[in-house]
Design an enzyme around this catalytic site. Structure first.
Site, PDB file in Angstrom:
ATOM      1  N   LYS A 234       0.827  -1.220   0.000  1.00  0.00           N
ATOM      2  CA  LYS A 234       0.000   0.000   0.000  1.00  0.00           C
ATOM      3  C   LYS A 234       0.864   1.274   0.000  1.00  0.00           C
ATOM      4  O   LYS A 234       0.537   2.264   0.640  1.00  0.00           O
ATOM      5  CB  LYS A 234      -0.961   0.011   1.192  1.00  0.00           C
TER       6      LYS A 234
ATOM      7  N   ARG B   3       5.857   5.112   1.978  1.00  0.00           N
ATOM      8  CA  ARG B   3       4.761   6.079   2.071  1.00  0.00           C
ATOM      9  C   ARG B   3       4.613   6.477   3.528  1.00  0.00           C
ATOM     10  O   ARG B   3       5.009   5.711   4.432  1.00  0.00           O
ATOM     11  CB  ARG B   3       3.471   5.405   1.564  1.00  0.00           C
TER      12      ARG B   3
ATOM     13  N   SER C  49      -4.554   2.704   4.680  1.00  0.00           N
ATOM     14  CA  SER C  49      -4.870   2.155   3.366  1.00  0.00           C
ATOM     15  C   SER C  49      -4.905   0.628   3.399  1.00  0.00           C
ATOM     16  O   SER C  49      -5.755  -0.003   2.757  1.00  0.00           O
ATOM     17  CB  SER C  49      -3.831   2.634   2.344  1.00  0.00           C
TER      18      SER C  49
END
Length: 494
Positions: free
Chosen positions: A191, A285, A293
């Site tokens: 993700k 991220r 997510s």
């Protein structure tokens, strides 16, 4: 009128600037040289032809057998937009060879050609040819680039040497096997944009997709029946078009299995055994957004039956805050995060839980220690294989994971990218250029489709949980900067 932008008949002309003049002939007059294709034989022309020949990147004699049709198509590949295509009919029959070209199938027009009739065509347009003659039709076909293209690397060939060509590439037969697939693997994080990056990279004409994205051949699809290194390599390479790619070393392929990053104890020995040469890419991220997510993905009921099965059912009746709490407590119980302190150890008290924070004195002593690595190994042993519903918070402890990989492979085998860098204007092109360079491709290819892949919307996170996770991840983000460099300083603002 429709044919004019597609086809240009190049006539003998000395009116243009000498440097740019294309010296060809329509074949109407007798050739004044012995070359048989209507090129005048004089010193000026020879000089110009020599300059032109230095810009030729491909030239071959194409023989079309009697009764054969090449159906309507258009040429593709990065080289097409850089080159001009020139045809020189050598052996043909004006009445019985049907050559058509046009912007679309509906607007294609017939081009009547005869030996020595030189023409340039846009091979990105639709074109087709049928040989209704009882003899072979032969064309000399060449591609050339403009002077502005720059220097062309030339490779001298030996007499009788064979070349292997695809629509995308051309290789020397003697180079077969010089590139062993796969070339690269996107190993994580889940993700963090791995699906998007894999899609962007596979838009390059010299990259061939694996037989499936996320092969998992080194974790839950690992074949335990293979007991030798050779057998294991053979098994894992079956997830790629290895047999075909060995013949064409200018083409490459790769995998994207983002679960590998979080399972170093399991995957690293297998990667070293099967693919020790591989170039690895890590996408990161903001770990808070990454966790949110992941939760949204595995609890979503959209998808195929197989996708729903792989996501797991463990979190379906739990909210995000509950899953965060369970993972943090699991890591604390196993001794992985002794620095995480809950006031009075009242983990069941909501106010106390949301007041949890890092004891930095303990963190500095514990992070990077043998005790931490031992606890991390114990944590990995509890990870289920056939479900994505695990390690919600642990997956965002990036430095802990990357550190293991850096210990076992050369640092130049890794490229670490940040998803947020793709979100800014021009960001996709910049990140993908770095990825192309990392895997050994010229970085100048421009991705056509830059839309995000596998993206979804989800409910906002409560402020208390966000603040708790910021406190939790802050020291881990600083350690990430320490191993990745100044570029990662204050990467996510906490």
């Amino acid at each position: 009128a429709a044919i004019e932008p597609i086809l240009k008949v190049l006539n003998l002309s000395h009116e243009e600037d000498e440097e740019e003049n294309v010296v060809v002939n329509d074949g109407a007059d007798e050739p004044s040289s012995e070359n048989g294709i209507g090129l005048p034989n004089n010193s000026k022309t020879s000089e110009k032809s020599n300059k032109k020949s230095k810009r030729i990147v491909r030239m071959l004699l194409a023989s079309l057998p009697p009764g054969v049709t090449i159906p309507i198509h258009h040429d593709t590949g990065e080289w097409v937009r850089h080159t001009h295509r020139v045809h020189v009919p050598v052996i043909t029959n004006e009445d019985k060879v049907l050559f058509r070209v046009g912007p679309t199938e509906q607007t294609m027009e017939r081009i009547r050609v005869h030996p020595g009739h030189v023409f340039e065509m846009n091979n990105q347009a639709k074109h087709a040819v049928s040989n209704h003659w009882d003899n072979y039709r032969v064309h000399l076909i060449l591609d050339y680039v403009d002077e502005s293209f720059g220097t062309i690397q030339r490779i001298p060939l030996n007499p009788g040497e064979r070349l292997l060509q695809t629509r995308r590439s051309i290789d020397r037969e003697s180079d077969c096997g010089k590139r062993v697939p796969p070339t690269f693997c996107i190993i994580g994080a889940q993700k963090a944009g791995t699906t998007s990056l894999y899609d962007y990279m596979n838009q390059h004409p010299l990259i061939i997709r694996a037989r499936r994205r996320e092969t998992h051949c080194l974790d839950w699809r690992w074949n335990t029946k293979c007991v030798t290194t050779m057998a294991r390599k053979e098994y894992c390479t079956k997830f790629f078009y290895a047999k075909e790619l060995l013949k064409h070393p200018s083409l490459l392929t790769g995998d994207s299995t983002p679960s590998y990053l979080v399972s170093p104890d399991l995957v690293i020995p297998r990667m070293k055994e099967c693919f020790p040469w591989i170039k690895m890419i890590v996408m990161l991220r903001n770990p808070i957004k990454r966790s949110h997510s992941q939760y949204a993905m595995v609890t979503s009921q959209d998808g195929t039956e197989q996708q729903l099965k792989i996501r797991g059912t463990e979190w379906l009746k739990k909210n995000f805050e509950t899953v965060v709490k369970e993972d943090i407590l699991a890591m604390k119980d196993i001794g992985l995060i002794p620095y995480w302190k809950i006031p009075n150890d009242k983990k069941d008290d909501e106010d106390a839980w949301f007041s949890g924070e890092v004891d930095y004195e303990i963190f500095e002593k514990f992070a990077g220690s043998p005790e931490e690595e031992k606890a991390w190994s114990e944590y990995q042993k509890g990870m289920p294989m056939m479900t994505g519903s695990h390690s919600l918070v642990a997956r965002g402890m990036y430095e802990l994971q990357i550190r293991q990989w850096f210990k076992h492979f050369d640092r130049d085998q890794f490229l670490v990218l940040k998803l947020e860098d793709m979100a800014v204007e021009g960001g996709v092109q910049r990140c993908v250029r770095r990825a192309f360079k990392h895997v050994g491709l010229p970085p100048d290819y421009r991705v056509q489709d830059v839309s995000p892949k596998n993206a979804r919307s989800y409910n906002p996170m409560c402020d208390q949980t966000k603040a708790l996770l910021e406190r939790f991840y802050a020291p881990h983000n600083r350690r990430l900067e320490a191993i990745l460099g100044e570029e990662w300083k204050n990467a996510w603002g906490y």
